[in-house]
Enzyme design. Structure first.
Site, short mmCIF file in Angstrom:
data_model
loop_
_atom_site.label_atom_id
_atom_site.label_comp_id
_atom_site.label_asym_id
_atom_site.label_seq_id
_atom_site.Cartn_x
_atom_site.Cartn_y
_atom_site.Cartn_z
N HIS A 65 0.84 -1.18 0.00
CA HIS A 65 0.00 0.00 0.00
C HIS A 65 0.88 1.24 0.00
CE1 HIS A 65 0.85 -0.99 4.21
NE2 HIS A 65 0.77 0.30 4.46
N CYS A 202 1.76 3.54 11.79
CA CYS A 202 2.71 3.08 10.77
C CYS A 202 2.96 4.24 9.81
CB CYS A 202 2.18 1.85 10.03
SG CYS A 202 0.75 2.16 8.98
#
Length: 687
Positions: A65, A202
């Protein structure tokens, strides 16, 4: 969510054999629907995110991603692989691959939906349904969270993921979709219930953040503890109620970016790990924080450092030291870049006597180009004056968080005052960080904790750092700095060439890894106190760092048949990455064939580094690649050095790959990850 994934974005028979090929196959579906405008640019962004941290998860899941300017709208593509694809998960290949594409400026609503999907991936029933699905439209519907009316005879609310997938209470006080949390109530319980608050985050804040949150919540239910998680994702975050934090018995940080407003959790037993640890072993983290609470470990763990955020248990002192130093260097580089480019532009416009121009605050002629040159030069010089204090301040920050900033900056300023330079800044940062960490370990009454980070720690640590820098270590370090400066100033002939070879080898050995960063930090540090020698070092380092991606791009162009289709596509992007001094552009090639690519890259880097030093090329800017060639001393010879190293690397990798092809029988196309069969014989041929 209804527009985010459709049947056209589902591939139930994904035939890719590598993660790069899988990402390309799914991205091509996005391109076909107009969701991605530039395939290669988007894949480069995916690869850059993958280089930060592998996106494979336990349970056979891969979630590549990224945020990208080449994405027109938030999009999700799904592929199912029969043979499995390695995404770096500890338990092996992934068979369920989700490619998540978010625009660079994605709105919060879309990111929240993507985050909700990431949390659903922790549901074993959901992933099992994906493995048994036979229809693309039904699979897309399942991923969207829709309940097909004919899918099952069971009531919709009873199936896993039916009501609990979107907006349902998890039993921890926080809804799955990220709504606000409230304090758990154990008033009816006969004994004390262990309470934990956690933060997950993250780099992109899309997937791992929410998967870690879900894993911790599920583990908390199994362990019988009350778990309240604050996911700090791209869609923002809802702060945990201060009353909940105050009542908590322990804290878990599972993060790969700094925790926002971390001071809220000070004074409690704390476990600080990377976000993947929160996904893969949440039960262990709960046991660890309970153990710390039982042993009374509070203050010492409350100030976990920013550079420990990705640390796993057992991380060595050398690794921590490298992270601390890189923290300072990373914050210093923008000052070097801005200051160096402004100074170089000032010299370009006003000549090398511009450093003797009077202050523009006292004398400035709007129509005189030398006044503008003096303005650029003087602003650049001021930016450069921050280098050592910023270096020291953020080394201390990496060690001790915000309390380390004041003594770090003070120590860095003292290093400038006593002419200790870059080495003095390194020492001051380490001393400041160590001093703050020592003060933080002192147990203080609860009534004093509030003033510790604001008054007591800055006061004591600054006094200690000032004493040590002025009276103990400062003068020896200044002498060593002067000796290093004199050595760099006198570099010429064979010595300069040998240094260029060594720096070139370091830049190309791990392609952006620790050794590469050490060489780069050495060069950037020289710009803090520039002389002819340090400018030569900076030029050699940047030139060598450009070689690996340029060489792979050239090799894929000249002998494309020696490379896989994915590598040929990566080669197109490598032209731009190499020209921009992004050494990491060669990582996809090295990952697939390290025995041939890395030695070839190192050979070319050594040639370029040596030639750059031989040609006495200089550079004041720490970055920019070919785009700062006008600011390079001897630019024509500099380009020759880069071209020579690129040709050497490309020639060697073609030779080695060609030897592999002729040294064994012809293999079926596509066999192995890099076109080979991966056998021991192939490795021996390469050696």
């Amino acid at each position: 969510m209804s527009d985010m994934i459709t049947a056209d974005l589902v591939d139930l028979d994904l035939a890719a054999e590598s993660k790069e090929a899988a990402a390309r196959s799914l991205a091509e579906r996005m391109v076909a629907l107009g969701r991605v405008t530039d395939l290669d640019g988007f894949l480069a962004d995916v690869a850059a995110r993958e280089a930060q941290m592998p996106t494979g998860l336990d349970g056979g899941i891969g979630i590549p991603h990224c945020r990208s300017a080449h994405v027109t709208e938030p999009t999700l593509a799904f592929g199912r692989s029969a043979r499995g694809i390695d995404f770096g998960a500890p338990d092996g290949p992934a068979d369920l691959i989700f490619l998540i594409a978010a625009p660079a400026g994605a709105d919060d609503a879309h990111l929240t939906i993507l985050s909700a999907l990431a949390r659903r991936l922790m549901d074993a029933d959901f992933t099992e349904s994906l493995r048994t699905a036979t229809d693309r439209a039904a699979t897309a519907s399942l991923i969207r969270g829709e309940e097909p009316s004919t899918a099952t005879d069971a009531p919709a609310a009873s199936g896993p993921g039916a009501e609990t997938d979107v907006g349902a209470d998890t039993g921890t006080g926080e809804a799955v979709d990220g709504t606000a949390v409230t304090a758990p109530d154990d008033s009816s319980s006969g004994g004390h219930v262990f309470r934990i608050v956690a933060v997950t985050s993250c780099p992109t804040g899309i997937a791992h953040t929410y998967m870690a949150a879900e894993a911790l919540e599920q583990a908390g239910q199994l362990a019988g503890v009350e778990m309240v998680v604050e996911p700090q994702g791209s869609a923002g975050f809802s702060r945990i109620d201060p009353a909940v934090i105050a009542a908590a018995d322990g804290v878990i940080f599972a993060h790969d970016v700094p925790v926002r407003e971390k001071e809220r959790f000070a004074g409690k037993p704390t476990v600080d790990v990377g976000v993947k640890a929160g996904i893969n072993r949440p039960g262990e983290l709960i046991s660890e924080v309970r153990g710390k609470a039982e042993r009374g470990e509070t203050t010492a763990t409350a100030h976990a450092t920013p550079m420990d955020k990705t640390a796993e248990p057992g991380e060595g002192a050398a690794t921590k030291l490298r992270k601390w130093l890189m923290s300072g260097v990373s914050y210093m580089v923008p000052f070097v870049a801005a200051g160096g480019l402004l100074i170089a532009l000032g010299f370009a416009m006003g000549g090398y006597t511009i450093n003797k121009a009077p202050s523009v605050a006292e004398h400035f002629v709007w129509t005189d180009h030398t006044s503008w040159a003096a303005l650029l030069f003087q602003v650049g010089g001021l930016a450069f004056s921050f280098l050592v204090p910023v270096l020291a301040g953020y080394i201390a920050y990496g060690m001790a968080d915000r309390p380390g900033l004041v003594p770090g900056f003070v120590g860095g300023s003292i290093a400038l005052t006593i002419n200790a330079g870059f080495l003095g800044g390194l020492a001051a940062g380490l001393i400041a960080g160590g001093t703050v960490m020592a003060v933080q370990r002192i147990r203080v009454p609860a009534s004093l904790r509030g003033i510790m980070p604001v008054v007591v720690i800055p006061l004591l640590s600054s006094a200690v750092v000032g004493f040590l820098m002025f009276l103990v270590v400062g003068k020896p370090i200044a002498s060593l700095q002067n000796a290093l400066t004199d050595w760099l100033s006198g570099l010429s002939g064979t010595n300069a060439i040998i240094l260029g070879v060594v720096l070139g080898l370091m830049m190309c050995f791990d392609l952006g890894g620790p050794l590469n960063k050490v060489a780069y930090a050495f060069a950037v540090g020289g710009l803090a106190n520039p002389n002819e020698g340090s400018l030569k070092v900076m030029a050699a380092v940047m030139a060598a760092g450009m070689v690996p991606p340029l060489a792979m791009a050239l090799a894929t162009t000249v002998r494309g048949r020696l490379f896989t289709q994915a590598e040929r596509e990566n080669g197109k992007a490598a032209w731009v990455l190499g020209a921009s001094f992004i050494t990491e552009g060669a990582i996809p090639f090295a990952a697939g064939d390290p025995l041939r690519v890395i030695p070839s890259a190192m050979a070319g880097g050594a040639v370029t580094g040596a030639l750059s030093m031989l040609f006495e090329c200089t550079l004041r800017a720490p970055h920019g690649g070919i785009f700062v060639v006008p600011l390079i001393g001897n630019p024509f010879l500099y380009l020759i050095a880069v071209a020579a190293g690129t040709a050497v690397s490309a020639g060697l990798v073609i030779l080695l790959k060609g030897a592999r092809k002729t040294g064994r029988p012809e293999q079926k196309a596509g066999a192995g990850r890099d076109g080979g069969d991966g056998t021991e014989a192939e490795v021996l041929v390469a050696a």
